[in-house]
Write a protein that holds these residues in place. Sequence first.
Motif, PDB file in Angstrom:
ATOM      1  N   PRO A  66     -12.347  16.988  25.845  1.00 45.02           N
ATOM      2  CA  PRO A  66     -13.621  16.727  26.535  1.00 45.02           C
ATOM      3  C   PRO A  66     -14.739  16.285  25.595  1.00 45.02           C
ATOM      4  O   PRO A  66     -15.558  15.436  25.954  1.00 45.02           O
ATOM      5  CB  PRO A  66     -13.957  18.076  27.195  1.00 45.02           C
ATOM      6  N   ALA A  67     -14.767  16.865  24.377  1.00 42.68           N
ATOM      7  CA  ALA A  67     -15.805  16.484  23.418  1.00 42.68           C
ATOM      8  C   ALA A  67     -15.644  15.025  23.004  1.00 42.68           C
ATOM      9  O   ALA A  67     -16.625  14.282  22.891  1.00 42.68           O
ATOM     10  CB  ALA A  67     -15.743  17.392  22.190  1.00 42.68           C
ATOM     11  N   CYS A  68     -14.391  14.597  22.808  1.00 43.17           N
ATOM     12  CA  CYS A  68     -14.137  13.186  22.489  1.00 43.17           C
ATOM     13  C   CYS A  68     -14.538  12.300  23.664  1.00 43.17           C
ATOM     14  O   CYS A  68     -15.110  11.222  23.476  1.00 43.17           O
ATOM     15  CB  CYS A  68     -12.659  12.980  22.161  1.00 43.17           C
ATOM     16  N   GLY A  69     -14.230  12.757  24.873  1.00 44.12           N
ATOM     17  CA  GLY A  69     -14.573  11.986  26.057  1.00 44.12           C
ATOM     18  C   GLY A  69     -16.066  11.779  26.207  1.00 44.12           C
ATOM     19  O   GLY A  69     -16.522  10.674  26.537  1.00 44.12           O
ATOM     20  N   GLU A  70     -16.834  12.828  25.951  1.00 46.85           N
ATOM     21  CA  GLU A  70     -18.294  12.712  26.056  1.00 46.85           C
ATOM     22  C   GLU A  70     -18.826  11.697  25.050  1.00 46.85           C
ATOM     23  O   GLU A  70     -19.700  10.875  25.379  1.00 46.85           O
ATOM     24  CB  GLU A  70     -18.938  14.085  25.816  1.00 46.85           C
ATOM     25  N   GLY A 113     -11.217  -0.811  26.553  1.00 41.12           N
ATOM     26  CA  GLY A 113      -9.937  -1.187  25.958  1.00 41.12           C
ATOM     27  C   GLY A 113      -8.942  -0.042  25.937  1.00 41.12           C
ATOM     28  O   GLY A 113      -8.738   0.659  26.931  1.00 41.12           O
ATOM     29  N   ARG A 114      -8.330   0.176  24.797  1.00 43.27           N
ATOM     30  CA  ARG A 114      -7.284   1.188  24.648  1.00 43.27           C
ATOM     31  C   ARG A 114      -7.811   2.604  24.825  1.00 43.27           C
ATOM     32  O   ARG A 114      -7.035   3.533  25.085  1.00 43.27           O
ATOM     33  CB  ARG A 114      -6.604   1.047  23.284  1.00 43.27           C
ATOM     34  N   HIS A 115      -9.112   2.788  24.700  1.00 44.93           N
ATOM     35  CA  HIS A 115      -9.678   4.121  24.889  1.00 44.93           C
ATOM     36  C   HIS A 115      -9.487   4.612  26.324  1.00 44.93           C
ATOM     37  O   HIS A 115      -9.546   5.823  26.584  1.00 44.93           O
ATOM     38  CB  HIS A 115     -11.173   4.124  24.567  1.00 44.93           C
ATOM     39  N   LEU A 116      -9.295   3.700  27.264  1.00 44.20           N
ATOM     40  CA  LEU A 116      -9.156   4.085  28.667  1.00 44.20           C
ATOM     41  C   LEU A 116      -7.699   4.300  29.069  1.00 44.20           C
ATOM     42  O   LEU A 116      -7.427   4.697  30.201  1.00 44.20           O
ATOM     43  CB  LEU A 116      -9.774   2.995  29.568  1.00 44.20           C
ATOM     44  N   GLU A 117      -6.778   4.061  28.166  1.00 41.82           N
ATOM     45  CA  GLU A 117      -5.362   4.209  28.479  1.00 41.82           C
ATOM     46  C   GLU A 117      -4.900   5.642  28.246  1.00 41.82           C
ATOM     47  O   GLU A 117      -5.423   6.352  27.390  1.00 41.82           O
ATOM     48  CB  GLU A 117      -4.529   3.252  27.631  1.00 41.82           C
ATOM     49  N   SER A 118      -3.919   6.058  29.025  1.00 45.21           N
ATOM     50  CA  SER A 118      -3.327   7.378  28.844  1.00 45.21           C
ATOM     51  C   SER A 118      -1.885   7.335  29.344  1.00 45.21           C
ATOM     52  O   SER A 118      -1.533   6.500  30.181  1.00 45.21           O
ATOM     53  CB  SER A 118      -4.113   8.448  29.609  1.00 45.21           C
ATOM     54  N   ASP A 119      -1.047   8.243  28.822  1.00 43.95           N
ATOM     55  CA  ASP A 119       0.339   8.291  29.289  1.00 43.95           C
ATOM     56  C   ASP A 119       0.503   9.450  30.265  1.00 43.95           C
ATOM     57  O   ASP A 119      -0.441  10.193  30.551  1.00 43.95           O
ATOM     58  CB  ASP A 119       1.315   8.390  28.115  1.00 43.95           C
ATOM     59  N   LEU A 120       1.711   9.615  30.777  1.00 44.08           N
ATOM     60  CA  LEU A 120       1.951  10.622  31.815  1.00 44.08           C
ATOM     61  C   LEU A 120       1.663  12.029  31.323  1.00 44.08           C
ATOM     62  O   LEU A 120       1.094  12.848  32.054  1.00 44.08           O
ATOM     63  CB  LEU A 120       3.399  10.513  32.311  1.00 44.08           C
ATOM     64  N   ARG A 121       2.036  12.342  30.094  1.00 42.20           N
ATOM     65  CA  ARG A 121       1.784  13.687  29.560  1.00 42.20           C
ATOM     66  C   ARG A 121       0.293  13.946  29.423  1.00 42.20           C
ATOM     67  O   ARG A 121      -0.191  15.033  29.737  1.00 42.20           O
ATOM     68  CB  ARG A 121       2.472  13.861  28.205  1.00 42.20           C
ATOM     69  N   GLU A 122      -0.432  12.947  28.938  1.00 46.61           N
ATOM     70  CA  GLU A 122      -1.873  13.117  28.742  1.00 46.61           C
ATOM     71  C   GLU A 122      -2.595  13.345  30.063  1.00 46.61           C
ATOM     72  O   GLU A 122      -3.597  14.049  30.120  1.00 46.61           O
ATOM     73  CB  GLU A 122      -2.439  11.898  28.017  1.00 46.61           C
ATOM     74  N   GLU A 130      -9.688  15.102  35.226  1.00 44.87           N
ATOM     75  CA  GLU A 130     -11.078  15.022  35.669  1.00 44.87           C
ATOM     76  C   GLU A 130     -11.639  13.618  35.436  1.00 44.87           C
ATOM     77  O   GLU A 130     -12.350  13.071  36.298  1.00 44.87           O
ATOM     78  CB  GLU A 130     -11.916  16.053  34.906  1.00 44.87           C
ATOM     79  N   TRP A 131     -11.319  13.017  34.297  1.00 43.21           N
ATOM     80  CA  TRP A 131     -11.806  11.682  33.977  1.00 43.21           C
ATOM     81  C   TRP A 131     -11.236  10.651  34.937  1.00 43.21           C
ATOM     82  O   TRP A 131     -11.950   9.787  35.440  1.00 43.21           O
ATOM     83  CB  TRP A 131     -11.468  11.339  32.534  1.00 43.21           C
ATOM     84  N   GLU A 132      -9.937  10.721  35.206  1.00 42.32           N
ATOM     85  CA  GLU A 132      -9.321   9.747  36.099  1.00 42.32           C
ATOM     86  C   GLU A 132      -9.845   9.899  37.530  1.00 42.32           C
ATOM     87  O   GLU A 132     -10.009   8.900  38.234  1.00 42.32           O
ATOM     88  CB  GLU A 132      -7.796   9.889  36.054  1.00 42.32           C
ATOM     89  N   GLU A 133     -10.110  11.123  37.937  1.00 49.46           N
ATOM     90  CA  GLU A 133     -10.691  11.335  39.267  1.00 49.46           C
ATOM     91  C   GLU A 133     -12.101  10.743  39.332  1.00 49.46           C
ATOM     92  O   GLU A 133     -12.494  10.129  40.335  1.00 49.46           O
ATOM     93  CB  GLU A 133     -10.727  12.818  39.606  1.00 49.46           C
ATOM     94  N   TYR A 134     -12.856  10.919  38.245  1.00 50.80           N
ATOM     95  CA  TYR A 134     -14.192  10.331  38.189  1.00 50.80           C
ATOM     96  C   TYR A 134     -14.118   8.815  38.316  1.00 50.80           C
ATOM     97  O   TYR A 134     -14.884   8.201  39.074  1.00 50.80           O
ATOM     98  CB  TYR A 134     -14.881  10.718  36.875  1.00 50.80           C
ATOM     99  N   LEU A 135     -13.198   8.187  37.584  1.00 50.59           N
ATOM    100  CA  LEU A 135     -13.051   6.735  37.640  1.00 50.59           C
ATOM    101  C   LEU A 135     -12.683   6.268  39.048  1.00 50.59           C
ATOM    102  O   LEU A 135     -13.246   5.296  39.553  1.00 50.59           O
ATOM    103  CB  LEU A 135     -11.982   6.276  36.653  1.00 50.59           C
ATOM    104  N   ARG A 136     -11.730   6.950  39.670  1.00 49.37           N
ATOM    105  CA  ARG A 136     -11.315   6.563  41.023  1.00 49.37           C
ATOM    106  C   ARG A 136     -12.475   6.654  41.999  1.00 49.37           C
ATOM    107  O   ARG A 136     -12.686   5.765  42.829  1.00 49.37           O
ATOM    108  CB  ARG A 136     -10.151   7.439  41.497  1.00 49.37           C
ATOM    109  N   ASN A 137     -13.223   7.745  41.901  1.00 49.99           N
ATOM    110  CA  ASN A 137     -14.366   7.926  42.804  1.00 49.99           C
ATOM    111  C   ASN A 137     -15.461   6.898  42.537  1.00 49.99           C
ATOM    112  O   ASN A 137     -16.105   6.420  43.471  1.00 49.99           O
ATOM    113  CB  ASN A 137     -14.930   9.341  42.660  1.00 49.99           C
ATOM    114  N   MET A 138     -15.667   6.553  41.257  1.00 51.14           N
ATOM    115  CA  MET A 138     -16.677   5.567  40.913  1.00 51.14           C
ATOM    116  C   MET A 138     -16.309   4.200  41.497  1.00 51.14           C
ATOM    117  O   MET A 138     -17.136   3.536  42.124  1.00 51.14           O
ATOM    118  CB  MET A 138     -16.809   5.450  39.393  1.00 51.14           C
TER     119      MET A 138
END
Length: 202
Positions: A66-70, A113-122, A130-138
């Motif tokens: 979360p700290a990296c995400g912020e 770019g690549r900062h927005l990518e994630s794999d299944l485990r991540e 939480e981040w992906e839900e935020y993006l979908r809602n946005m």
Amino acid sequence: MSPRRYSMGSRNAAIAKTRQRILDATIKLHTQHGIFGTTWKDIATEADVAIGTVYKHFPTLDDLVPACGELLMERLRPPSPEAVTEIIGGATDPKERLRRVANELFAFYHRGGRHLESDLRERELPAMREWEEYLRNMVAGFVREALAERPGDDVVQAISFLFDFPTFKAMRIRGMTVDLAAEMATAMALCWLKGKGRTSTD
């Protein structure tokens, strides 16, 4: 200023600087190797600190991610849901409204770019979910506002996938420019809407 107050200020500044180095190192390594491909030792080496220092600041992934995400969001500047009215402006034509939304979202995806990518485990990490839900809602909120006709959830979801990051990424892989990808997403959305009798826009 007393010597003690000066000492505390310097110490706090040093702690903040170390924390920043750890976050910068982590973001770099996560981008290169993924979250689960990066160890605390890797981070410590990249940040030039002891492993114990990394653990002291961020004991677990639930603290670190979360700290990296912020920090990333401060740098990448995602479009704010509250800014959608300003983004669309005075446009009344559905095509233009959708194009402006696509341009804004795709410009953000390009910055991320690549900062927005994630794999299944991540995606199993709470912060990533939480981040992906935020993006979908946005995206859904932007699309809903662009359609401007109080569309049902089925319509919003059908159009939203055309404006999602995976769609943008697929277009870019196939050689489209950011501008062309936005135009294509807009055109496909309008085509679907016309097929459903939702708009008469050419």
